[in-house]
Design a protein around this motif. Structure first.
Motif, PDB file in Angstrom:
ATOM      1  N   ALA A  50       0.839  -1.204   0.000  1.00 30.47           N
ATOM      2  CA  ALA A  50       0.000   0.000   0.000  1.00 30.47           C
ATOM      3  C   ALA A  50       0.873   1.254   0.000  1.00 30.47           C
ATOM      4  O   ALA A  50       0.622   2.211  -0.752  1.00 30.47           O
ATOM      5  CB  ALA A  50      -0.927  -0.014   1.218  1.00 30.47           C
ATOM      6  N   THR A  51       1.927   1.240   0.832  1.00 29.39           N
ATOM      7  CA  THR A  51       2.826   2.400   0.906  1.00 29.39           C
ATOM      8  C   THR A  51       3.518   2.610  -0.437  1.00 29.39           C
ATOM      9  O   THR A  51       3.631   3.742  -0.935  1.00 29.39           O
ATOM     10  CB  THR A  51       3.890   2.175   2.013  1.00 29.39           C
ATOM     11  OG1 THR A  51       3.220   1.781   3.190  1.00 29.39           O
ATOM     12  CG2 THR A  51       4.706   3.426   2.282  1.00 29.39           C
ATOM     13  N   THR A  52       3.970   1.514  -1.042  1.00 26.39           N
ATOM     14  CA  THR A  52       4.692   1.612  -2.317  1.00 26.39           C
ATOM     15  C   THR A  52       3.788   2.131  -3.434  1.00 26.39           C
ATOM     16  O   THR A  52       4.165   3.029  -4.203  1.00 26.39           O
ATOM     17  CB  THR A  52       5.268   0.225  -2.708  1.00 26.39           C
ATOM     18  OG1 THR A  52       6.010  -0.269  -1.607  1.00 26.39           O
ATOM     19  CG2 THR A  52       6.152   0.292  -3.933  1.00 26.39           C
ATOM     20  N   LEU A  53       2.575   1.576  -3.513  1.00 37.55           N
ATOM     21  CA  LEU A  53       1.677   1.976  -4.596  1.00 37.55           C
ATOM     22  C   LEU A  53       1.168   3.405  -4.419  1.00 37.55           C
ATOM     23  O   LEU A  53       0.766   4.049  -5.393  1.00 37.55           O
ATOM     24  CB  LEU A  53       0.485   1.001  -4.680  1.00 37.55           C
ATOM     25  CG  LEU A  53       0.829  -0.420  -5.138  1.00 37.55           C
ATOM     26  CD1 LEU A  53      -0.409  -1.314  -5.099  1.00 37.55           C
ATOM     27  CD2 LEU A  53       1.415  -0.430  -6.541  1.00 37.55           C
ATOM     28  N   ALA A  54       1.224   3.904  -3.178  1.00 40.94           N
ATOM     29  CA  ALA A  54       0.725   5.267  -2.935  1.00 40.94           C
ATOM     30  C   ALA A  54       1.772   6.333  -3.277  1.00 40.94           C
ATOM     31  O   ALA A  54       1.468   7.518  -3.289  1.00 40.94           O
ATOM     32  CB  ALA A  54       0.306   5.402  -1.470  1.00 40.94           C
ATOM     33  N   SER A  55       3.017   5.917  -3.536  1.00 42.33           N
ATOM     34  CA  SER A  55       4.081   6.889  -3.793  1.00 42.33           C
ATOM     35  C   SER A  55       4.745   6.598  -5.148  1.00 42.33           C
ATOM     36  O   SER A  55       5.425   5.576  -5.294  1.00 42.33           O
ATOM     37  CB  SER A  55       5.134   6.801  -2.669  1.00 42.33           C
ATOM     38  OG  SER A  55       6.365   7.293  -3.124  1.00 42.33           O
ATOM     39  N   PRO A  56       4.596   7.498  -6.171  1.00 38.49           N
ATOM     40  CA  PRO A  56       5.233   7.263  -7.473  1.00 38.49           C
ATOM     41  C   PRO A  56       6.739   7.058  -7.347  1.00 38.49           C
ATOM     42  O   PRO A  56       7.326   6.204  -8.012  1.00 38.49           O
ATOM     43  CB  PRO A  56       4.896   8.521  -8.270  1.00 38.49           C
ATOM     44  CG  PRO A  56       3.646   9.038  -7.637  1.00 38.49           C
ATOM     45  CD  PRO A  56       3.752   8.695  -6.177  1.00 38.49           C
ATOM     46  N   THR A  57       7.400   7.833  -6.468  1.00 40.28           N
ATOM     47  CA  THR A  57       8.855   7.702  -6.320  1.00 40.28           C
ATOM     48  C   THR A  57       9.218   6.296  -5.828  1.00 40.28           C
ATOM     49  O   THR A  57      10.088   5.621  -6.394  1.00 40.28           O
ATOM     50  CB  THR A  57       9.366   8.748  -5.294  1.00 40.28           C
ATOM     51  OG1 THR A  57       8.783   9.993  -5.620  1.00 40.28           O
ATOM     52  CG2 THR A  57      10.866   8.845  -5.315  1.00 40.28           C
ATOM     53  N   LEU A  58       8.517   5.870  -4.773  1.00 39.63           N
ATOM     54  CA  LEU A  58       8.787   4.535  -4.234  1.00 39.63           C
ATOM     55  C   LEU A  58       8.473   3.454  -5.269  1.00 39.63           C
ATOM     56  O   LEU A  58       9.199   2.467  -5.412  1.00 39.63           O
ATOM     57  CB  LEU A  58       7.919   4.295  -2.995  1.00 39.63           C
ATOM     58  CG  LEU A  58       8.521   4.612  -1.629  1.00 39.63           C
ATOM     59  CD1 LEU A  58       7.514   4.274  -0.536  1.00 39.63           C
ATOM     60  CD2 LEU A  58       9.790   3.783  -1.421  1.00 39.63           C
ATOM     61  N   TYR A  59       7.348   3.651  -5.988  1.00 36.06           N
ATOM     62  CA  TYR A  59       6.913   2.666  -6.975  1.00 36.06           C
ATOM     63  C   TYR A  59       7.980   2.484  -8.059  1.00 36.06           C
ATOM     64  O   TYR A  59       8.360   1.359  -8.406  1.00 36.06           O
ATOM     65  CB  TYR A  59       5.578   3.111  -7.581  1.00 36.06           C
ATOM     66  CG  TYR A  59       5.057   2.205  -8.670  1.00 36.06           C
ATOM     67  CD1 TYR A  59       4.500   0.963  -8.369  1.00 36.06           C
ATOM     68  CD2 TYR A  59       5.141   2.581 -10.013  1.00 36.06           C
ATOM     69  CE1 TYR A  59       4.033   0.130  -9.370  1.00 36.06           C
ATOM     70  CE2 TYR A  59       4.679   1.750 -11.021  1.00 36.06           C
ATOM     71  CZ  TYR A  59       4.123   0.528 -10.699  1.00 36.06           C
ATOM     72  OH  TYR A  59       3.672  -0.308 -11.689  1.00 36.06           O
ATOM     73  N   HIS A  60       8.510   3.610  -8.570  1.00 44.87           N
ATOM     74  CA  HIS A  60       9.547   3.520  -9.615  1.00 44.87           C
ATOM     75  C   HIS A  60      10.818   2.882  -9.070  1.00 44.87           C
ATOM     76  O   HIS A  60      11.442   2.041  -9.734  1.00 44.87           O
ATOM     77  CB  HIS A  60       9.850   4.916 -10.180  1.00 44.87           C
ATOM     78  CG  HIS A  60       8.718   5.455 -11.014  1.00 44.87           C
ATOM     79  ND1 HIS A  60       8.183   4.770 -12.068  1.00 44.87           N
ATOM     80  CD2 HIS A  60       8.012   6.610 -10.938  1.00 44.87           C
ATOM     81  CE1 HIS A  60       7.188   5.457 -12.609  1.00 44.87           C
ATOM     82  NE2 HIS A  60       7.058   6.592 -11.924  1.00 44.87           N
ATOM     83  N   ALA A  61      11.191   3.269  -7.829  1.00 46.79           N
ATOM     84  CA  ALA A  61      12.414   2.709  -7.228  1.00 46.79           C
ATOM     85  C   ALA A  61      12.268   1.202  -7.015  1.00 46.79           C
ATOM     86  O   ALA A  61      13.186   0.423  -7.313  1.00 46.79           O
ATOM     87  CB  ALA A  61      12.697   3.410  -5.890  1.00 46.79           C
ATOM     88  N   ALA A  62      11.074   0.789  -6.539  1.00 47.93           N
ATOM     89  CA  ALA A  62      10.850  -0.647  -6.294  1.00 47.93           C
ATOM     90  C   ALA A  62      10.904  -1.420  -7.602  1.00 47.93           C
ATOM     91  O   ALA A  62      11.461  -2.523  -7.676  1.00 47.93           O
ATOM     92  CB  ALA A  62       9.507  -0.851  -5.599  1.00 47.93           C
ATOM     93  N   GLY A  63      10.302  -0.842  -8.664  1.00 48.43           N
ATOM     94  CA  GLY A  63      10.308  -1.505  -9.970  1.00 48.43           C
ATOM     95  C   GLY A  63      11.729  -1.690 -10.470  1.00 48.43           C
ATOM     96  O   GLY A  63      12.108  -2.760 -10.952  1.00 48.43           O
ATOM     97  N   LYS A  64      12.549  -0.643 -10.313  1.00 50.92           N
ATOM     98  CA  LYS A  64      13.938  -0.698 -10.779  1.00 50.92           C
ATOM     99  C   LYS A  64      14.711  -1.774 -10.011  1.00 50.92           C
ATOM    100  O   LYS A  64      15.437  -2.586 -10.590  1.00 50.92           O
ATOM    101  CB  LYS A  64      14.588   0.677 -10.591  1.00 50.92           C
ATOM    102  CG  LYS A  64      15.885   0.839 -11.334  1.00 50.92           C
ATOM    103  CD  LYS A  64      16.237   2.305 -11.471  1.00 50.92           C
ATOM    104  CE  LYS A  64      16.666   2.622 -12.893  1.00 50.92           C
ATOM    105  NZ  LYS A  64      16.637   3.973 -13.270  1.00 50.92           N
ATOM    106  N   MET A  65      14.491  -1.759  -8.698  1.00 50.52           N
ATOM    107  CA  MET A  65      15.194  -2.728  -7.858  1.00 50.52           C
ATOM    108  C   MET A  65      14.788  -4.158  -8.230  1.00 50.52           C
ATOM    109  O   MET A  65      15.604  -5.068  -8.305  1.00 50.52           O
ATOM    110  CB  MET A  65      14.882  -2.458  -6.382  1.00 50.52           C
ATOM    111  CG  MET A  65      15.857  -3.150  -5.451  1.00 50.52           C
ATOM    112  SD  MET A  65      15.470  -2.783  -3.751  1.00 50.52           S
ATOM    113  CE  MET A  65      15.755  -1.044  -3.696  1.00 50.52           C
TER     114      MET A  65
END
Ligand code: SF4
Length: 475
Positions: free
Chosen positions: A416-431
């Motif tokens: 939920a935290t990741t999907l709510a933040s574009p920055t986190l979402y992009h970083a998680a995808g990259k990782m």
């Protein structure tokens, strides 16, 4: 009224089935170890689903029947108290002795008392999922009473020491060779004999002896008519009729939701029931029981066992419309490939996953998650229960009430935290992409349940977001 009901606010959870410590996922894992079994289980149930479709498509009025049935049941559930009292009065006027059981324990005690009063230690029983829910056979066994199940599928699982895995096809998980071995061991058939015709004839002969010698017969109830005080039992084998007609005492166990207001409503449900269950136009035997024959006792045990609680749950009360046709199981991709026993409750599959948490949220917290939420169950349900919506709602209730496993709760929070933040979402995808590319062992290992039965995807060079940023201005 033979026995007063307990308050429904009992603190002891009602009995809901053969609970086990293992979860649906763990039990499904065991079932999945035999791939051949999983394949034919899946294919056989899908074949029945296809038969259902063929039969249903021959009736242009099918959707109107579903709508009518759903509305009739809605009416019954809205005024259940009055319909129950009306039914009790008409049934008693017909000469039926009516008993009320607040829970499984009371149901079992009433049946036991009737057996003791009639000085019998053996009873024949036709298929009744309610008695499975109440664990009647086990209860009576501890009191020295032997029950012989007379439905062929139920007899097979009884000989195997197992519970039914399907409400209409109790031994659908068993291979014919396994049934042959059971019959060889218990009924004296030749070894390695698995011809279905031969085995059926052997069971028939053995059960005939049981029917002729049992003084008490117990049946289930498919429908009860408030207006006339009669009840209807549907079987394909005629075993309920054989038991009830030959016995001095007929006991019928009935969930309190089985009522229909009038006999004229019955035709709608009989047309829906077997078409949905097996694709047949009608059950081979739809037997009406209205009064005991001369010299016979007829007892009807009306069982609540958590139904009033479910009636009070607005989001889930529609589940009490269920007529136990099994169509939602036959169509469910999870049920077909995980087997009925993986649900560790008397009624398996999608409808069981809605009913069971009402019995005990902690014990059955896993079941509403054992679904893809594809909605196929709701599409085939003859009484239009919104099954997949209710599964989704149970998930929310269970998480809110604190019954979800800690790992799932943490994972959902992180997601939920990741999907709510574009920055986190992009970083998680990259990782994620880098991990799959340079350290695939971090996800392709036994700790990852998805990896066990699936090929994990290879990592794309860039995400869609990255591609879109580069290409959006190109013509
Ligand atoms: S929920 Fe509907 S489809 Fe499933 S067993 Fe009940 S009546 Fe049949």
């Amino acid at each position: 009224m033979e026995k007063a009901t307990k308050s429904n606010g009992t603190s002891t959870p009602p009995s809901g089935g053969g609970g086990a410590a293992a979860s649906h996922a763990e039990l499904a894992d065991i079932f999945n170890r035999d791939e051949d079994r999983v394949d034919w289980h899946d294919e056989t149930l899908w074949w029945i689903r296809a038969k259902r479709d063929k039969s249903v498509h021959q009736l242009p009025e099918w959707e109107a029947l579903r709508e009518a049935a759903s509305n009739i049941k809605h009416n019954v559930l809205s005024d259940l108290n009055n319909y129950l009292q009306q039914f009790e009065a008409t049934a008693k006027a017909n000469g039926i002795t009516v008993h009320w059981a607040a829970d499984a324990q009371e149901h079992n005690e009433i049946v036991h008392r009737l057996l003791v009063e009639n000085e019998v230690t053996q009873m024949v029983k036709s298929k009744s999922m309610l008695t499975e829910e109440c664990h009647l056979n086990d209860y009576l066994a501890t009191h020295g009473i032997e029950v012989i199940d007379s439905d062929l599928g139920e007899r097979i699982v009884q000989l195997a020491g197992e519970a039914p895995s399907h409400i209409v096809l109790p031994c659908i998980h068993k291979k014919k060779e396994e049934i042959g071995d059971l019959f060889h061991m218990y009924l004296g058939t030749p070894s390695n004999m698995s011809d279905p015709q031969f085995l059926t004839e052997t069971a028939r002969g053995s059960l005939r002896e049981t029917f002729l010698t049992r003084k008490v017969a117990l049946t289930g109830v498919n429908f009860a008519i408030a207006d006339t005080g009669e009840f209807v039992v549907c079987t394909n084998e005629g075993n309920a009729d054989m038991g009830a007609h030959l016995a001095d005492v007929h006991i019928a166990s009935m969930g309190i939701e089985k009522l229909l207001p009038k006999r004229e409503h019955l035709g709608i449900f009989l047309r829906l029931l077997t078409r949905s269950a097996t694709g047949q136009p009608i059950t081979t035997y739809s037997s009406h029981f209205k009064k005991p024959r001369e010299g016979q006792q007829m007892h009807l045990v009306m069982v609540d066992n958590g139904r009033s609680i479910q009636l009070g749950r607005e989001d889930f009360r529609n589940s009490l419309k269920c007529i136990r046709c099994g169509a939602c199981m036959n169509t469910c991709p999870v049920y077909r490939r995980s087997g009925g026993h993986s649900y560790h409750t008397a009624v398996a599959g999608p409808i069981g996953s809605i009913l069971a948490p009402n019995f005990d949220m902690r014990k059955y917290a896993d079941l509403p998650f054992a679904s893809t939420l594809c909605g196929s169950c709701s599409n085939v349900c003859p009484v239009k229960i919104d099954i997949h919506d209710q599964l989704y709602k149970w998930r929310q209730v269970l998480v809110k009430e604190g019954y979800a496993p800690t790992a799932k709760k943490v994972a959902m929070q992180v997601m939920a935290t990741t999907l709510a933040s574009p920055t986190l979402y992009h970083a998680a995808g990259k990782m994620g992409r880098l991990t799959i590319k340079y350290a695939p062992f971090a996800v392709n290992n036994k700790l990852n349940p998805w990896f066990k039965n699936r090929d994990m995807p290879s990592s794309p060079e860039q995400s869609f977001g990255e591609w879109y940023s580069k290409n959006r201005n190109k013509k």
